[in-house]
Design a protein around this motif. Sequence first.
Motif, short mmCIF file in Angstrom:
data_model
loop_
_atom_site.label_atom_id
_atom_site.label_comp_id
_atom_site.label_asym_id
_atom_site.label_seq_id
_atom_site.Cartn_x
_atom_site.Cartn_y
_atom_site.Cartn_z
N SER A 53 0.72 -1.63 -0.10
CA SER A 53 0.06 0.57 -0.32
C SER A 53 0.72 1.44 -0.19
CB SER A 53 -1.03 0.05 1.02
OG SER A 53 -0.48 -0.11 2.93
N GLU B 66 0.67 2.12 -4.86
CA GLU B 66 -0.90 2.72 -5.96
C GLU B 66 -0.75 3.36 -7.23
OE1 GLU B 66 -2.19 5.62 -2.70
OE2 GLU B 66 -2.22 3.74 -1.37
N VAL C 39 -4.49 -5.09 2.45
CA VAL C 39 -4.77 -4.22 0.92
C VAL C 39 -5.88 -5.03 0.27
CG1 VAL C 39 -4.25 -3.40 -1.06
CG2 VAL C 39 -2.48 -3.43 1.28
#
Lengths: 196, 196
Positions: free
Chosen positions: A127, A132, B174
């Motif tokens: 993350s 991302e 996640v």
Amino acid sequence: MARPPAYVAPGQIRERIIVAALQLFTQRGYFNTSVPDMARTAQVSVGSIYHHFKDKEDVARALYLSLTEGMQAELSRIATAHATAGERCRAVIAMLFELTESSREAMDFMLYAKHREFLPGERPVCSSQPFETMRDFVQQGMDRGEIRRMDVMVASASVFGGALRLITARLDGVLAEPLPDKLDLVWECAWRSVAA
Amino acid sequence: MARPPAYVAPGQIRERIIVAALQLFTQRGYFNTSVPDMARTAQVSVGSIYHHFKDKEDVARALYLSLTEGMQAELSRIATAHATAGERCRAVIAMLFELTESSREAMDFMLYAKHREFLPGERPVCSSQPFETMRDFVQQGMDRGEIRRMDVMVASASVFGGALRLITARLDGVLAEPLPDKLDLVWECAWRSVAA
DNA sequence: GTCTATATCATGATAGAC
DNA sequence: GTCTATCATGATATAGAC
């Protein structure tokens, strides 16, 4: 092509410590590295380390942040240099492969280390911002119609999973040949898996 | 379907220690777990631990071996239950997904832990027997003409990379949904990437 | 076989000179 | 800012009673 992230300005003591930490953390692991070890490798004293950093954990955090920032800079460069999702994702894999060959330790520490065990509060790699951004590339590819519409996590895992797996094999010594030799083949497989 | 590997026979002290070790090693990490911690969690004394195991490292090794043996047993079961490479590889991913949901800690420790840092001499996960068996499945698929002829490391990474990536995301929190929900989609992508 | 209590040692972190 | 010398903590591993 992909330069290693500029995580160090050689010469300065602070940077010497970070470089030594990277070397030792990847070779022996964080917990098998003592502060005197770091001092010896960096050719500085223990006192200097505690002058420049709050504690051992602080060194690891500075190292981790500078590496992920360098990676994020590479991704931004790729985003401006390429327009389509296909080109961007391919460039990401190429960059990761070259970085693994040129800065093996940096990749090892960034992708592999169990940061949660010594950096409480830091988000897991999955993350982190670079990951991302990689998911964003894939999402945009779906919006543009390049990539089949599907769960973006699955699509992202499919595009980059094979490459990351191969990087792991390379870092573990299971893969003998340099990663860039495999780029075309890896990319062909990755793109087939999700292309519209 | 895929039962968790029988790595413990509950009740026996030796097994209580191993279960406690798995729990603590995955929650806090090997180096953040002390032997008294293990004793407390396992509801046994420190002396008992040293009676049954040479040292803390020995506990970790016993745990690691029993987990990889359990995994290898699952793979053997899959090999006998399915004939084609496609069916076998799909069954492997299904098994890994279910095992992640049912024995989260076991998967975390097996796939994720940096064993080299506390188990010197043990081979990295990548070259462990289970991973070799998975590569064999892929190789046989190429021999049978199911999978395009290519570098077997790349093919194997392409088939299983996406699934393993998703497991990582799930373990990191996640990915919110259970992995088996994604099986069909993951498999479709994985197979497209290498199918003849 | 299991326990408690303890010896030994290494580490992270600090104090204070230069 | 950098160094050496030292302290305090907490870990592993053992000894020895039961």
